[in-house]
Design a protein around this motif. Structure first.
Motif, PDB file in Angstrom:
ATOM      1  N   TYR A   1       0.861  -1.189   0.000  1.00  0.00           N
ATOM      2  CA  TYR A   1       0.000   0.000   0.000  1.00  0.00           C
ATOM      3  C   TYR A   1       0.899   1.241   0.000  1.00  0.00           C
ATOM      4  O   TYR A   1       1.894   1.304   0.735  1.00  0.00           O
TER       5      TYR A   1
ATOM      6  N   THR B   1      -8.521  -3.635   6.979  1.00  0.00           N
ATOM      7  CA  THR B   1      -8.709  -2.449   6.144  1.00  0.00           C
ATOM      8  C   THR B   1      -7.758  -1.347   6.627  1.00  0.00           C
ATOM      9  O   THR B   1      -7.623  -1.131   7.838  1.00  0.00           O
TER      10      THR B   1
ATOM     11  N   ALA C   1      -9.802   5.037   2.763  1.00  0.00           N
ATOM     12  CA  ALA C   1      -9.768   3.605   3.147  1.00  0.00           C
ATOM     13  C   ALA C   1      -9.354   2.751   1.944  1.00  0.00           C
ATOM     14  O   ALA C   1      -9.817   2.981   0.822  1.00  0.00           O
ATOM     15  N   SER C   2      -8.518   1.777   2.210  1.00  0.00           N
ATOM     16  CA  SER C   2      -8.109   0.838   1.162  1.00  0.00           C
ATOM     17  C   SER C   2      -8.960  -0.423   1.247  1.00  0.00           C
ATOM     18  O   SER C   2      -9.160  -0.976   2.333  1.00  0.00           O
ATOM     19  N   ASP C   3      -9.474  -0.844   0.129  1.00  0.00           N
ATOM     20  CA  ASP C   3     -10.257  -2.100   0.116  1.00  0.00           C
ATOM     21  C   ASP C   3      -9.462  -3.282  -0.427  1.00  0.00           C
ATOM     22  O   ASP C   3     -10.001  -4.305  -0.776  1.00  0.00           O
TER      23      ASP C   3
ATOM     24  N   GLU D   1      -9.407  -6.663   2.324  1.00  0.00           N
ATOM     25  CA  GLU D   1     -10.615  -7.109   3.010  1.00  0.00           C
ATOM     26  C   GLU D   1     -10.695  -8.648   3.104  1.00  0.00           C
ATOM     27  O   GLU D   1     -11.534  -9.171   3.819  1.00  0.00           O
TER      28      GLU D   1
END
Length: 518
Positions: free
Chosen positions: A439, A457, A475-477, A480
């Protein structure tokens, strides 16, 4: 009357001793003057007539038939003598008439004539023609003829005739006694091979009239019980294995008598064990002999009464699984082969033992591994000289494992009729599918590789004072979903390592492996 009566020579007696406890009682010969029997004793026939009549004979009144009455002065024959006629009559080539010549048994005699029966009218006219110098002589008695002295030699029969000298002046008639009560002395204990196994036997040797032997004699069938004579000798049960005819190998006896040997044996199942060291089982093999009519013969289908139909019934042969009998659990293969016309061999072979049927396990150490587990992130705020700050992110992991662990191997056999694949399929192997990810956001960046992780998340929050990005929570998905499984196995837990199935001894061998996490 014979000129003299003698016993066989000592060396001949040794040859004969095996067939009788008393050789002298078995065989003797009489010397007969050739002038009284055979062609050398021929007498001239001076007349002959034929008639259709009834005549009184020793056995009673003969039915009406054709007779020939021969005139031969002072012939010396008696009623019952067998005579040979040659040269009588002139119709030898006419098939419409019975020939008066040949060998005939005398039915009636007086001093100068004797009468015998023929099968049909011997000639067109009577008296018969005697111009060809016909003659007659007493024929040698046929083999098997009883000794004429029925009082002293009631059991003896003629078995051999031979010329006693080079000049043909004498004949020797050998008489042998029929054996009675032979079971009292004709046995010997031995062993015999049948189907590759040795069996205790009793061999009984009989000296019988050759004419009494029948290969299909229903009185002597395979499996028939042996006569327990004498009773005090035999404590076990013996049954007939085989019988055969043999020549005695003696010229005086072979023409009339024959040796019949009957081999009786103790019918016992032959049982053997061999060690199946791989599975620590003792495998049992039973060899059974069967004859037509034998009961309780084991087959795959169960015990049967043996018959030719059972041999070709395919349901009787192959693999049978035996369970719920602790002593005999296992898989057995049934086979049959024919040993002779009378005997079959059934082989009941245990191919899988009790341990393998119930399942056998052992412990061992084998290599095992599983990946690292991601348990979280550590965020550290770092201040710059220009007064700004940035986040440093560190992944927190449980170390991966690779090394030997204690494993349990279980091996179990299943019959071919069952389906071993569902057994293998139901055994779920514990596999590890790690994940990797990265990320890069406004306030921080991170990455991880080949780890087990739960779903999570990431939120990147930007305040009002950021020189580049607008305020907000980003927010990063991407994270998940977690790995499979999401975590390492716990210490002391059981993991399923492997499961295989392969064809083995007419069925399937299923092997499963489990391990204990250290």
């Amino acid at each position: 009357m014979p000129l003299q009566r003698n016993q066989p020579s000592p060396d001949r007696q040794s040859v004969l001793s095996f067939v009788s406890p008393s050789v002298a009682d078995l065989l003797f010969y009489e010397t007969v003057d050739a002038k009284t029997v055979g062609a050398g004793s021929g007498k001239t026939i001076t007349g002959a007539t034929w008639a259709s009549t009834s005549i009184s004979v020793v056995a009673g009144i003969h039915e009406a038939g054709y007779t020939v009455t021969v005139t031969s002065v002072a012939h010396g024959f008696v009623t019952g003598d067998v005579v040979t006629i040659e040269g009588l009559g002139d119709r030898e080539d006419d098939s419409a008439y019975s020939r008066p010549n040949g060998t005939h048994k005398i039915a009636y005699v007086d001093a100068d004539t004797f009468t015998y029966f023929v099968s049909a009218q011997p000639d067109a006219a009577s008296p018969l023609d005697v111009t060809n110098n016909p003659y007659c002589y007493k024929a040698h008695p046929s083999y098997g003829t009883a000794h004429p002295d029925t009082e002293n030699f009631s059991k003896h029969k003629l078995c051999h005739v031979k010329q006693a000298d080079g000049e043909g002046l004498f004949f020797q008639y050998y008489y042998a006694a029929e054996r009675h009560h032979q079971d009292n002395y004709n046995f010997e204990f031995s062993q015999a091979d049948l189907g590759g196994n040795q069996y205790d036997t009793v061999v009984r040797t009989y000296v019988n009239l050759r004419s009494d032997f029948s290969d299909t004699d229903v009185e002597y069938q395979a499996g028939d019980a042996m006569p327990a004579i004498p009773a005090y000798v035999f404590g076990d049960t013996y049954i007939l294995m085989t019988r055969q005819q043999k020549r005695i190998g003696d010229s005086e006896l072979d023409s009339l008598f024959v040796i019949e040997q009957r081999v009786y044996f103790k019918d016992e199942d032959k049982i053997s064990f061999n060690t199946d060291s791989e599975f620590n089982d003792e495998l049992k093999t039973t060899e059974i002999l069967a004859h037509i009519g034998k009961t309780n013969v084991p087959t795959k289908s169960g015990d049967v009464t043996w018959s030719a139909a059972e041999v070709i019934d395919r349901t009787n042969w192959g693999i049978k699984v035996v369970a719920d009998t602790a002593a005999d659990d296992g898989a057995y293969n049934y086979e049959v082969q024919r040993l002779s016309n009378d005997w079959w061999q059934i082989i009941e072979q245990q191919i899988v033992g009790e341990n393998l049927i119930d399942g056998i396990s052992y412990n061992t150490n084998r290599a095992y591994s599983y990946p690292a587990e991601l348990i979280g992130f550590r965020f550290t705020l770092i201040s710059r000289r220009d007064g700004t700050q940035e986040n440093s992110v560190t992944a927190l992991e449980k170390d991966a494992f690779s090394g030997p662990i204690l494993m349990t191997v279980n091996r179990q056999w299943y019959p071919l009729a069952s389906d071993a694949n569902p057994i293998v399929s139901a055994f779920k192997i514990d596999t590890y599918k790690p994940r990797s990810g990265s990320y890069s956001g406004a306030l921080y960046s991170l990455s991880y590789s080949n780890v087990l992780t739960r779903p999570f998340t990431l939120i990147d929050t930007v305040g009002t004072g950021h020189p580049t990005y607008l305020m907000g929570a980003y927010a990063s998905d991407f994270f998940e979903q977690g790995s499979t499984p999401v975590a390492q196995p716990a210490s002391g837990s059981i993991v399923n390592v492997a499961a295989t199935s392969q064809q083995f001894r007419g069925g399937y061998l299923v092997e499963t492996v489990t391990g204990v996490i250290p």
